[in-house]
Each structure stands twice: as C-alpha cells, then as structure tokens.
Design a protein around this motif. Sequence first.
Motif, PDB file in Angstrom:
ATOM      1  N   ALA A 130     -12.484  -4.417  -9.341  1.00 33.64           N
ATOM      2  CA  ALA A 130     -11.431  -3.393  -9.384  1.00 33.64           C
ATOM      3  C   ALA A 130     -10.874  -3.341 -10.793  1.00 33.64           C
ATOM      4  O   ALA A 130     -11.093  -4.235 -11.615  1.00 33.64           O
ATOM      5  N   THR A 131     -10.156  -2.248 -11.074  1.00 33.57           N
ATOM      6  CA  THR A 131      -9.485  -2.115 -12.363  1.00 33.57           C
ATOM      7  C   THR A 131      -8.160  -1.407 -12.152  1.00 33.57           C
ATOM      8  O   THR A 131      -7.931  -0.786 -11.106  1.00 33.57           O
ATOM      9  N   ILE A 132      -7.285  -1.511 -13.133  1.00 32.09           N
ATOM     10  CA  ILE A 132      -5.964  -0.894 -13.065  1.00 32.09           C
ATOM     11  C   ILE A 132      -5.950   0.330 -13.967  1.00 32.09           C
ATOM     12  O   ILE A 132      -6.305   0.245 -15.150  1.00 32.09           O
ATOM     13  N   VAL A 160      -4.787   1.273  -8.528  1.00 32.11           N
ATOM     14  CA  VAL A 160      -6.013   0.482  -8.568  1.00 32.11           C
ATOM     15  C   VAL A 160      -7.204   1.377  -8.255  1.00 32.11           C
ATOM     16  O   VAL A 160      -7.167   2.171  -7.310  1.00 32.11           O
TER      17      VAL A 160
END
Length: 666
Positions: free
Chosen positions: A634-636, A642
């Motif tokens: 995952a990434t922000i 997210v």
Amino acid sequence: MSNPDPISVFRTEAAELLEQIESGLLDLTRSLDDRDQIDAVFRGLHTLKGSGAMFGFDALAAFTHHCETAFDRVRKGDVPATHELVSAVLSAQDHMRALLETPNGDHDAMSASLLDNLHRAVNGAGSPSPVAVAAAATPVKADAGGLREWRIRFRLPANAMANGTNPLGLLDEMRDLGDCKIVADISQVPDLATLEPRDIHLGWDVTLKTERPRADIEDVFIFVMDDMELEITEVAGEKPASVPKPVDVPVAKAVVVAEREAPAIQAANDSKQNKSAENVRVPAERLDEMMDRVGELVIAQSRLTQLAGTAADLGLRSVSEEIERLSGELRDTMMVLRMMPVASLFSRFRRLVHDLSRETGKEIELITEGETTEVDKTVIDRLADPLIHLVRNSIDHGLEKPEERLAAGKEAKGQVILSAHQTGGEVIITIKDDGRGINRERVRAKAEASGIIQPGATLTDQDLLQLIFQPGFSTAQAVTNLSGRGVGMDVVKKTVEALRGTIDIVSKPGEGSTVSLRIPLTLAIIEGLLVRVGQGCYVIPLSAVEECLELSLEDDLRSRGRSFISLRDSLVPFLRLRELFRTGTEPDQHQKVVVISTGSERVGLVVDQIIGDHQTVIKSMSKLHHDVVTFSGATILGDGSVALILDVTHLIAVGQQQEAQLRAAG
C-alpha cells in the motif's frame, strides 16, 4: 554522535579480509603456480594475524599464524602449492570466522583437527607430528658463512601512523631477527613552529647481524614497502660496519631540509589521503533509516503538490514544483546509494561450488555473467538463500557424473552459469546448467503420489515444472546432505514472491535446465500508475505497464463472455477490476484498459480512470492481510488516503487462467 566500537570495526574489516583470502584461494585452484595469488593470500593471512593480536583476539592470531607460515613456505619455494593445501586452508578459514565471532568459545578440538590436516597438506602424511607445523613452516636458513651483517636505512611515509603502521613494531621485528643496533635519523625533523605532531619525521639506520636471508628482512616491511624509502645493503668483510652516531643537526639546517622536501611529501600524502577518502563505511541501518525519511518526504511532497494544484497562488505552485524536482533528485540519489552490484552475491557461490565438487565427485565449472548489474541491497540480502538452494539443486539433480557425461557425448566438466541483467525496472537472475534436465515423468509421478495433483490431470509444461516448488516436494531417491528432504525449493518460491518476483523454468531433457528469477530493482520507492476503480484508487507498478487503451461502453458490452481485446493481431485477455473488487458501481462511459506484462505474458486491466504517474512509497501489508494475494502493498496519497498496490504477477496469472478456461470451453 558516539564513536564506533573498535572491536566492531575490526570484526567488519576482518570479515572483508577473510572474503579476500577465500577469493584468493579459489583463484589459486585454477593456477597453483600463480605467484601473485600466493602473495595475496599470504598478505591477507599476515594482516589478519597482526590485527587479531592487536585487538586481543589471541586465539585467532595464533591459529592464523599456522596458515600464514604454511603459505610463507609456499611463497619461498620450500613446498609446492597443492589442491590439498588450498582445501585445508579453506577449511581453516571457516574456523577463523568462528574464532572471530566467538573468541571465548571452546575451539580447541576443532583447531587441533584442522591444524593436523594443514600439517599433512604441507609436510605429507608421513610427517611426525602436527605440533611441528609452526617450527617447520618457519625454518631458519643459515648461510654457509654463518652470521651476515646488513645495513637497513628506511623512512616511512609521513601519514604512516594515521594509516595504522607502528614503526616500533617494525623495529621490534628486526630485533627478533638478530643482534640489532638502531640509530634515529633526525635530519628531517622540522622546528616546533612547523612540526605536525601526527606525522612521522624520523628515519632509521639499522645495523643487523643475523643468519636469516635478505627475504626475511624484506618481509618486515612487506605491507609498507610500496610507500616507503627502503635501502638494504650487505656489509662486506668480517667486521661489522661502523654504526653512525646520532647527528646533531642545527635547527636552521633542519628547517631548510624540511622546507625543501615538505612540498613533495605533502603532495604525496594528500594524494594518498584523497584515495582513502573516496570510500566511506556507513552502517546499513543508517541507509535504511535515511530511506525511510526520504519516503516520508516524498509523501509530504505529494501532498504539497496536490494542495498547490488547487490554489490560485502562483508562488506556491512554483515552490511546489521546485520541491518536487529536488525530492525526486534526492530519491534517485538515495536509490543509487542502496544499489550494490550482484558480484557481491555471485562471489559467495565460488566456494559453494568448490566444496560441492569435492563432495559429489563431479567436475564443475562456475561461470558468472553480468556481475556489474546493480540491485537494491535488501534484494541481494534476501536472494542469498534462494540462490544457494537453486545452485545446489542444479549440481545435485542436474549435473551428471563425469563418466555419465562422457557416455552422453558431453565434456566431463559440467557448467553452472549464474547471470544477471536488467530489463526495465526488473533484474533477471538466471541459473543455468548443462546437465540432464528435469525428468517430467518423475515429477508427475511424485506429484500424483503426494496428492498435489489428481492422476491424469491436464497441466501445461510450465505448470508441471512449477510443481518442484511445492512444499515437501523432492524427486531424490534418497536423503543426502544436499537434497531429498523437500525443504529447499519451496523456500525459493516464498522468498521470490515476498520480493514481488516471479520464477520461470525452461528444461530440455539431456541438455539442462534454466531457472530465471525476475525481481524488482528496489523494494522501497517505485514509479507507479495511479488509477481509479469505482471510488477507490490503486497503483500499478509502472515497470509492468506496456500501454493504455480506451474501452468504450459498446466494446465492453460486445466483449461480454469473451474478455479479450485485439491488440495488433493478437488476442489479449483482460480483467474487469470493478467486478474483481466488487465495487458495486456502474462503469464509466469511457473505461481504460491498462496492458501489463511480465516476460511474454500479457493481461489487460480494465479501470474507470487513469489519474497519472505517482511516486509510490511502498508500505507493507499488515499480518491480518497476509493472505490477500491481489495486492503487494500500500501507499499513502497526497490527501492522506491509502491506495493499494496491485500484485501484477498474481493478476497476470488470473488472466492467463481465465484465457485457458475460455479456450478450453470452445
């Protein structure tokens, strides 16, 4: 900032020395009369012994001394270099690692056994006792004329002490050779106003009476000989040469001499210091911490870019663009800092192949290609164990015995080729052998007997070969030190999948097998394509994206039940992510198809919107989501939300499986 622990620094440097020694020994097996390699191994052992004694590793120093003296005899031509000697020192080198890691452990029994092997390798099986190794390895060569007198004049480089050379140690070693008289040469000592206390300004004039040969005197200076002034002359006649008395040099004269020679000396010192400053040793955890900070900076920069895009302030937009440029350059620089050539990984297998060749009785040649290819340090660390299993498997299951190879019309010596090359954002590491290949009938029979597949099940050739990575799977007839337990190849698959990589196998009966690992170059920050599916945003690794197409609503309805698109006269299966993720939303009027690929396999992903490229800081999934195979992390995003990162390998497998089912259905 705290000063580094000297013991930790020594252990790090000693580990590097041991690697150099091992590399030299393995090179020596190819050419036993290579004087350069013999000298290099001797210097490494000598340095390790001296450094170990300096830092209190007495057991290591004492044990290494025996190996050093054995190679000293080889270096001086007293005994020949043999494969038995190289193997004995290689085994001893492993024991040196143990003495380095646990200096207070109980190593006496192992030390005695290894020294006994070393003794037999040096002196032959009929020699009286291993305790004589040290004495036999350092014979005192008496000249026919008895004592000889030598005059040694030497001057060390000014920065010698800063580089770890103690002149008192050199003088003590000369005293050990015989009757020694030493006079200091103070002719180049400057006055106090210009004296640099960290430099050596003295020279020495030594008169030595000894039975030892000139070579033993030169050995005293073996590690500083290239940088120093050294003159060794034999004094003729029966009477020793008169020893010069200390010279009273007027201060003015000393200053003149110093001023005359200082520029040349300083220039040489500056050059050496600049060379030593080219490389800086940095703990790996500091690089990891810095990478985390850069990742947080990229996330903050993404948020700033999003805010600036909605603001009317042109100044804010200008600053945002500048910060975006700088953070991108910082990210690229950080990625380069973490990159390491795969040569550091491949070099570990030379010893493994050497040992397995002796253990199995097979003649094996290890060939490495593409050693300059660079990969993230974390990837190299994690790939070590999988590659060990693959190399051992190639040697045990793949390569035949010499007599079998000759009967099959092959050369007696088998080949294992380790190669690496970069393709886009991936590195492909290949392990290839020219052995017998994978026995497909045996693989199928074992899989059916183990209940992994149903008897008579229809499998593609690649699916059949992939069965060797199942847990507990082994086609070995018996359990040996190398194989038979079925615990190796499944470790390979799990590790490669954890690195977001894939494994391909090609095998031809009688010709050999090739296993290819496709691994991302980095595990920290990647370039991604940000897409929207329903109300959610997802990231597709940009290195896997081939092209983007538009899928109109009419084409979407027309393809119902088929899920294929025609792309330059070839049919490519596609997946509707909206249905796969069960978003419960209606499709956009103009959907997009993102074509992704790994190797020769291609699949299209239908999304509602392509938002654009995105610097993706990869965050690991929690333990609660370890079984969610569709996403690799995952990434922000800039707004704090997210976005999940799609697992390209899994989606391509799903697409290919869907294609196979549709083709089978008609």
